[in-house]
Design an enzyme around this catalytic site. Structure first.
Site, mmCIF file in Angstrom:
data_model
loop_
_atom_site.group_PDB
_atom_site.id
_atom_site.type_symbol
_atom_site.label_atom_id
_atom_site.label_comp_id
_atom_site.label_asym_id
_atom_site.label_seq_id
_atom_site.Cartn_x
_atom_site.Cartn_y
_atom_site.Cartn_z
ATOM 1 C CB THR A 25 21.320 61.740 -37.457
ATOM 2 O OG1 THR A 25 20.843 62.156 -36.252
ATOM 3 C CG2 THR A 25 22.596 61.905 -37.647
ATOM 4 C CD GLU A 26 16.112 59.037 -40.824
ATOM 5 O OE1 GLU A 26 14.974 59.412 -41.175
ATOM 6 O OE2 GLU A 26 17.023 58.690 -41.708
ATOM 7 C CG ASP A 30 24.658 55.494 -32.296
ATOM 8 O OD1 ASP A 30 24.317 56.914 -32.839
ATOM 9 O OD2 ASP A 30 24.925 55.351 -31.125
ATOM 10 C CB CYS A 39 12.839 57.007 -35.334
ATOM 11 S SG CYS A 39 14.125 56.005 -36.790
#
Length: 296
Positions: A106-107, A173, A109
């Site tokens: 996933t990306e 999530d 942050c």
């Protein structure tokens, strides 16, 4: 067995401890976060040249239940199809039979989750909190109006992430709690009863459970206190939530407009406004529609 530290020829290069089947993503050893069934590692996307997050689920946690494992796999695959700037992007999903893990990329942050970020920055204007809140609602509106409707079920400030340099907030999530909630160890895995709407305990609910959780997130953003922190056990939280007793933190909200808005979100299920309704609320009138910029 494949070599565990490919792509390194000199000492100055940080070695990968694992590489995905395509060779595109490499996992480092350092943890970004860990939960009851999932660990998140720092990772690198060699195709795009960016850092990403490598999420690893140990499937033995699911008691070798093939139906549950397949469902988990298919739900995470669904995340790949979701494209929205307020939702953490999922780039790749695969099952590693040799290590009995489900992995997904996933990306990441830059500033981590909203709970930690808020604790670091104790003096934040109501306007900034409204900007963050509005973006969370934009993400929920996207999920709730998706066909079929997607319910997060475990929204809280630890799985809302932020790029602090531009004040951009994203929901993460996703889909995971939906599966975990069906497992036998749900009470210990979900781990955030403070945010769960009363009807979630009855297992008869709609997407409005996310609006309740959003209200609790806003309460935490404002007070920097996890709701129901006055309770010392899950049983006590459950009793208060199911009998309609609001958290004590609500008494610490001094701004009447903010308090009224939170009350709306945590009201009875039928009385709660949808994400779309809340986005039209006068509460957000001072927040422009442009992407949030730096605070100050």
């Amino acid at each position: 067995m494949p070599a565990e530290s490919p792509n390194t020829s000199d000492r100055d290069t940080e070695p990968f401890v694992e590489v995905d089947p395509t060779g595109r993503f490499g996992r480092y050893d350092d943890l970004l976060g860990a939960g009851a069934v999932k660990k998140v590692y720092r990772s690198f996307d060699q195709e795009e040249g960016i850092e990403v997050a490598w999420n690893q689920v140990r499937l033995r946690t699911f008691s070798e239940d093939p139906v549950l494992i397949n469902r988990l796999h298919s739900e995470v695959k669904l995340l790949q199809a979701l494209k929205n700037k307020y939702i953490i992007a999922c780039y790749s999903v695969w099952k590693d039979d040799e290590h009995n893990t489900l992995n997904f990329i996933t990306e990441v942050c830059t500033s981590g989750n909203l709970r930690d970020y808020r604790k670091k920055h104790r003096h934040v204007s109501i306007k900034a909190l409204k900007k963050w809140s509005k973006q969370v609602l934009e993400g929920l509106e996207f999920l709730h109006t998706h066909e079929p409707c997607i319910i997060h079920r475990d929204l809280n400030c630890s799985n809302i992430f932020i790029n602090g340099n531009i004040g951009q907030v994203k929901i993460g999530d996703l889909g995971f709690a939906a599966i975990v909630g069906k497992s036998h160890a749900a009470h210990s895995i979900i781990g955030t009863p403070e945010y769960m709407a009363p009807e979630l305990y009855e297992e008869d609910y709609t997407e409005m459970v996310d609006i309740y959780s959003f209200g609790m997130c806003l309460l935490e953003m404002v007070t920097m206190e996890i709701p129901y922190s006055e309770c010392d056990s899950i049983a006590k939280i459950y009793k208060k939530v199911t009998t309609g007793v609001h958290p004590q933190a609500l008494n610490k909200v001094m701004d009447p407009e903010v308090k009224a808005f939170i009350d709306k979100c945590i009201g009875q299920p039928r009385a709660r406004p949808s994400a779309s309704d809340l986005l039209q609320d006068p509460f957000f009138s001072e927040v422009d529609d442009e992407e949030s910029g730096p605070i100050g």
